[in-house]
Enzyme design. Structure first.
Site, mmCIF file in Angstrom:
data_model
loop_
_atom_site.group_PDB
_atom_site.id
_atom_site.type_symbol
_atom_site.label_atom_id
_atom_site.label_comp_id
_atom_site.label_asym_id
_atom_site.label_seq_id
_atom_site.Cartn_x
_atom_site.Cartn_y
_atom_site.Cartn_z
ATOM 1 N N ASP A 18 34.361 31.711 33.257
ATOM 2 C CA ASP A 18 36.023 31.448 33.715
ATOM 3 C C ASP A 18 36.736 30.684 32.725
ATOM 4 O O ASP A 18 36.130 29.814 31.850
ATOM 5 C CB ASP A 18 35.891 30.745 35.017
ATOM 6 C CG ASP A 18 37.198 31.312 35.840
ATOM 7 O OD1 ASP A 18 38.356 31.046 35.543
ATOM 8 O OD2 ASP A 18 36.899 31.828 37.003
ATOM 9 N N TYR B 57 50.076 46.269 38.240
ATOM 10 C CA TYR B 57 48.894 45.981 38.554
ATOM 11 C C TYR B 57 48.250 47.188 39.059
ATOM 12 O O TYR B 57 47.011 47.214 38.784
ATOM 13 C CB TYR B 57 49.085 44.949 39.770
ATOM 14 C CG TYR B 57 47.612 44.648 40.392
ATOM 15 C CD1 TYR B 57 47.106 43.575 39.816
ATOM 16 C CD2 TYR B 57 47.477 45.069 41.697
ATOM 17 C CE1 TYR B 57 45.742 43.283 40.480
ATOM 18 C CE2 TYR B 57 46.276 44.872 42.375
ATOM 19 C CZ TYR B 57 45.647 43.796 41.779
ATOM 20 O OH TYR B 57 44.219 43.309 42.237
#
Length: 251
Positions: free
Chosen positions: A37, A145
């Site tokens: 991450d 998206y």
């Protein structure tokens, strides 16, 4: 359950939301789990944190290599890192299209490319990509998206075909609107957050948002050795949004 006992898993975007829920679930079911991450400050034991930006190929290769070394190999990749975008095709400029595509699509490619040499050495290799209901249903204000998630869906099928003879299964999970930090930020920015939440809940036949834990359960199903005959599959976790057309409840 202990179906992941002895297996090694890497979860991208694993510090929050669906990724965090997935990482903890895999660990609970016996896996050793590393998280990749941007910010791993919230990643706690038994998870192992590795920092990387999925748009940086060098950083991705370094982090995947380090994770595999820490875990002693790699059996499962959960390609979950991604970002959102709102608007019609008119509302985002070229730079934003490139930015979101770079994270949501090419980012998955970078991580998978770095992970494949490790996965080839596994007897239970599995990749699960986090896709979306937006790949298969037309949602308003989600042009960019949706385009990225449509690409993830097609990428999943192509990867499954490419690697099936290597013993690497590739599937994707298609969540509906999930109760994640990103949705929380969208709601906070709305003129009427309560009304916006009600609208998002109402468009799913179950009448509520999907939970991160429910998506994690689906990812674990697809990644588990118990699902060894499942590859090239998109598993909807959307409260019936894709396939159901219920009649309004009687008053």
């Amino acid at each position: 359950m202990s179906d992941f006992e002895g297996l090694r898993a890497l979860v991208t975007g694993g510090a929050s939301g669906i990724g965090r829920a997935t990482a903890h679930l895999l660990a609970e079911r016996g896996a050793r789990v590393a998280v990749l991450d941007l910010d791993t400050a919230t990643v706690d034991r038994p998870l192992l944190g590795h920092r990387a930006d999925v748009t940086d190929d060098t950083a991705v290769r370094r982090a995947v290599s380090a994770a595999a070394a820490d875990l002693g190999g790699l059996d499962v990749l959960v390609n979950n890192a991604g970002i959102g975008a709102r608007g019609t095709v008119e509302d985002n400029d070229d730079a934003e299209w490139h930015r979101v595509l770079d994270v949501n699509v090419v980012g998955m490619v970078r991580v998978a490319r770095a992970a494949l040499p490790h996965l080839r050495r596994s007897s239970h290799a599995a990749v699960v990509n986090t896709c979306s209901i937006a790949a298969t249903a037309g949602l308003p204000q989600r042009a960019l998206y949706s385009a990225t998630k449509g690409a993830v869906y097609s990428l999943t099928l192509a990867m499954a075909a490419d690697h099936v003879h290597e013993g690497i299964r590739v599937n994707c999970v298609n969540p509906g609107t999930a109760d994640t930090p990103w949705i929380g930020r969208l709601l906070d920015a709305a003129d009427d957050p309560a009304a916006e939440r009600a609208a998002l809940e109402a468009r799913q036949p179950t009448g509520r948002l999907v939970t991160a834990a429910e998506v994690a359960g689906a990812i674990a199903y697809l990644a588990s050795p118990l699902s060894g005959a499942t590859t090239g599959t998109a598993l909807a976790v959307d409260g019936g949004m894709q396939g159901l057309r219920p009649r309004p409840a009687a008053r």
